[in-house]
Scaffold this motif. Structure first.
Motif, short mmCIF file in Angstrom:
data_model
loop_
_atom_site.label_atom_id
_atom_site.label_comp_id
_atom_site.label_asym_id
_atom_site.label_seq_id
_atom_site.Cartn_x
_atom_site.Cartn_y
_atom_site.Cartn_z
N ILE A 44 0.55 -3.93 12.98
CA ILE A 44 -0.77 -4.22 12.01
C ILE A 44 -1.21 -2.84 11.52
N LEU A 45 -1.16 -2.71 10.15
CA LEU A 45 -1.76 -1.61 9.53
C LEU A 45 -3.04 -2.02 9.24
N ILE A 46 -3.98 -0.93 9.30
CA ILE A 46 -5.37 -0.97 8.90
C ILE A 46 -5.66 0.34 8.11
N GLN A 47 -6.05 0.12 6.79
CA GLN A 47 -5.98 1.11 6.10
C GLN A 47 -7.21 1.53 5.29
N ASP A 48 -7.66 2.53 4.68
CA ASP A 48 -8.77 2.77 3.92
C ASP A 48 -8.63 2.32 2.77
N ASN A 49 -9.83 2.50 1.66
CA ASN A 49 -9.51 1.99 0.44
C ASN A 49 -9.06 3.32 -0.54
N ALA A 50 -8.26 4.06 -0.14
CA ALA A 50 -7.76 5.01 -1.01
C ALA A 50 -6.93 4.22 -2.11
N SER A 51 -7.14 5.00 -3.39
CA SER A 51 -6.39 4.17 -4.67
C SER A 51 -5.08 3.98 -4.59
N TYR A 52 -4.38 4.78 -4.07
CA TYR A 52 -2.83 4.54 -3.89
C TYR A 52 -2.46 3.36 -2.83
N HIS A 53 -3.34 3.00 -2.00
CA HIS A 53 -3.18 2.01 -1.04
C HIS A 53 -3.24 0.49 -1.65
N LYS A 54 -4.03 0.45 -2.95
CA LYS A 54 -4.28 -0.65 -3.78
C LYS A 54 -3.19 -0.77 -4.87
N ASP A 55 -2.05 0.21 -4.99
CA ASP A 55 -1.15 0.22 -6.05
C ASP A 55 -0.10 -1.21 -5.78
N ALA A 56 0.00 -1.60 -6.96
CA ALA A 56 0.89 -2.82 -7.08
C ALA A 56 2.37 -2.64 -6.48
N GLU A 57 2.90 -1.60 -6.90
CA GLU A 57 3.90 -1.33 -6.08
C GLU A 57 3.93 -1.28 -4.35
N VAL A 58 3.06 -0.87 -4.19
CA VAL A 58 2.57 -0.50 -2.52
C VAL A 58 2.47 -1.90 -2.01
N TRP A 59 1.78 -2.94 -2.73
CA TRP A 59 1.47 -4.18 -2.34
C TRP A 59 2.52 -5.06 -2.23
N SER A 60 3.58 -4.79 -3.35
CA SER A 60 4.84 -5.36 -3.48
C SER A 60 5.71 -5.03 -2.02
N TRP A 61 5.56 -3.93 -1.84
CA TRP A 61 6.24 -3.57 -0.59
C TRP A 61 5.81 -4.23 0.55
N PHE A 62 4.43 -4.14 0.67
CA PHE A 62 3.96 -5.05 1.89
C PHE A 62 4.22 -6.41 1.86
#
Length: 133
Positions: A44-62
């Motif tokens: 379980i990954l709990i992350q803050d709201n850094a802009s790169y955490h919200k990137d479309a490529e990152v969420w695609s990986w998730f």
């Protein structure tokens, strides 16, 4: 210094990656390293709201890794809910507070020592993480 970090609460394991920038590419590289440790057991990954955490490529990986990884964002402006902030406090207290570094290599050496100590002796940071367990 740019340091990406994650802490596994139950075993007080600390993972980090030094980089030159914070962006989606460096975050994805860090996530790939974490995956090598947790893909079999799940995480379980709990992350803050850094802009790169919200990137479309990152969420695609998730999305492509959701069979082993669950992701939750912290509420905005809530470092008190982020256990990794306790690791950064420990780092400042035991490595960088009230210290002058004549060069970047001296700072890197100190951080490497402090991070290495945390990785080798998780009991050093366990008390700081207890409120989250």
């Amino acid at each position: 210094m740019k340091i990406l970090g994650a802490v596994e609460l139950w075993h007080a394991r600390f993972h980090y990656q030094q980089d030159t920038v914070f962006n989606a590419s460096t975050y994805l590289a860090f996530l790939h390293r974490l995956a090598s440790h947790y893909r079999r057991s799940g995480a379980i990954l709990i992350q803050d709201n850094a802009s790169y955490h919200k990137d479309a490529e990152v969420w695609s990986w998730f999305k492509s890794n959701r069979h082993w990884l669950e992701v939750h964002p912290l509420p905005p402006y809530s470092p008190e809910f982020n256990p990794t902030e306790r690791v950064w406090q420990y780092t400042r207290k035991n490595g960088t507070h009230n210290r002058y570094f004549a060069s970047q290599s001296e700072l890197v050496s100190t951080l490497t020592r402090v991070f290495g100590d945390m990785q080798s002796y998780p009991e050093l940071i366990r008390p700081s993480l207890l409120p989250f367990c």
